[in-house]
Design an enzyme around this catalytic site. Structure first.
Site, mmCIF file in Angstrom:
data_model
loop_
_atom_site.group_PDB
_atom_site.id
_atom_site.type_symbol
_atom_site.label_atom_id
_atom_site.label_comp_id
_atom_site.label_asym_id
_atom_site.label_seq_id
_atom_site.Cartn_x
_atom_site.Cartn_y
_atom_site.Cartn_z
ATOM 1 N N SER A 121 0.842 -1.190 0.000
ATOM 2 C CA SER A 121 0.000 0.000 0.000
ATOM 3 C C SER A 121 0.877 1.240 0.000
ATOM 4 C CB SER A 121 -0.896 0.013 1.239
ATOM 5 O OG SER A 121 -1.508 1.270 1.438
ATOM 6 N N TYR A 172 -2.537 -0.543 10.079
ATOM 7 C CA TYR A 172 -2.478 -0.968 8.685
ATOM 8 C C TYR A 172 -1.140 -0.573 8.059
ATOM 9 C CZ TYR A 172 -3.932 -1.183 3.741
ATOM 10 O OH TYR A 172 -4.033 -1.465 2.398
#
Length: 265
Positions: A156, A169
């Site tokens: 990501s 995350y």
């Protein structure tokens, strides 16, 4: 078509083709993983779907089979070391080998860093980082014995940028980047390539992310994306197929940002 064009077409097919490759994708009963499975299936790869959600998995398998894909489905929870081992063993039992492992299962919870509880931290890290290691570990064991393969991890933009609300995350995805780099170095001489793709904001929402676009978080995300929009699922097909193909034979340990320019801004 001229002879030159025919030769060029054959060359491109050899470079970027995934026909006949055995591709396993974790977290592929929905979203990006399911879309990637459909792409690889249409390109002639043998596809293994995997998810902890048995009902979604059956539905995804039926959809791909109806479209003519050579597909199998294996129920697995990537939180479990034993499930990940059984997943890779199941791929080999069904298709005889594993050429591409796409570590894609993921979850997120968006909230201020000081508010996560212990179970939320554990769940995100168990799925996003530990599960990637387990799947890559067992896939690599098979690939090392068969002479090579490609492992692709879904990272990501949050893996290397500070984005409010994504503390856990982001930590898990930063770990994925380092996992990919380290594994790539360890296995480079054995023909096993390991890379990661770092998406920006996709027009798809994982578990734990509310799809409401009219929030301060979502408005900030679009303001920071130079292209001013979310990426479509189909815009991720090329990067994954590229890293799975012979065209990427000298590429390992890389993090490929596919984010509409977010990381560059």
């Amino acid at each position: 078509m001229s002879d030159q064009n025919v030769r060029l077409t054959i060359s491109i097919d050899r470079l970027f083709g995934v026909y006949g490759k055995v591709v396993c994708i974790s977290g592929s009963s929905r979203g990006l993983g399911k879309s990637l499975a459909g792409c690889f299936g249409q390109l002639g790869a043998k596809v293994v779907l995997s998810s902890h959600n048995a009902e979604e998995l059956r539905q995804a398998e039926a959809e791909l089979a109806d479209k003519g894909a050579d597909v199998a489905a294996i129920h697995a929870n990537v939180r479990s070391h034993g499930d990940c081992k059984a997943l890779v063993n199941g791929v080999i039992d069904h298709f005889g080998r594993i050429d591409v492992m796409i570590c894609n299962a993921g979850i997120d919870i968006i909230r201020p860093a000081q508010t996560y509880d212990e179970l939320e931290w554990d769940d995100i890290v168990d799925v996003n980082l530990r599960g990637y290691y387990y799947c890559a570990k067992f896939a690599a064991q098979a690939m090392l014995s068969q002479g090579g393969g490609s492992i692709i991890m879904t990272s990501s933009v949050a893996s290397s940028l500070g984005i409010p609300g994504l503390a856990v995350y982001a930590a898990s995805k930063g770990g994925i980047n380092q996992l990919a780099r380290t594994m790539a170095v360890e296995w480079a001489t054995s023909g096993v390539r390991v890379n990661a793709i770092a998406p920006g904001y996709i027009n798809n929402f994982m578990h734990g992310v509310h799809p409401d676009l009219d929030t301060p978080y979502q408005r900030r995300a679009m303001a920071r994306t130079p292209m001013g929009r979310r990426g479509e699922l189909s815009e991720y097909f090329g990067p994954y197929v590229f890293l799975a193909s012979q065209a990427a034979s000298f590429i390992t340990g890389e993090i490929l940002y596919v984010d509409g320019g977010y990381a560059a801004s």
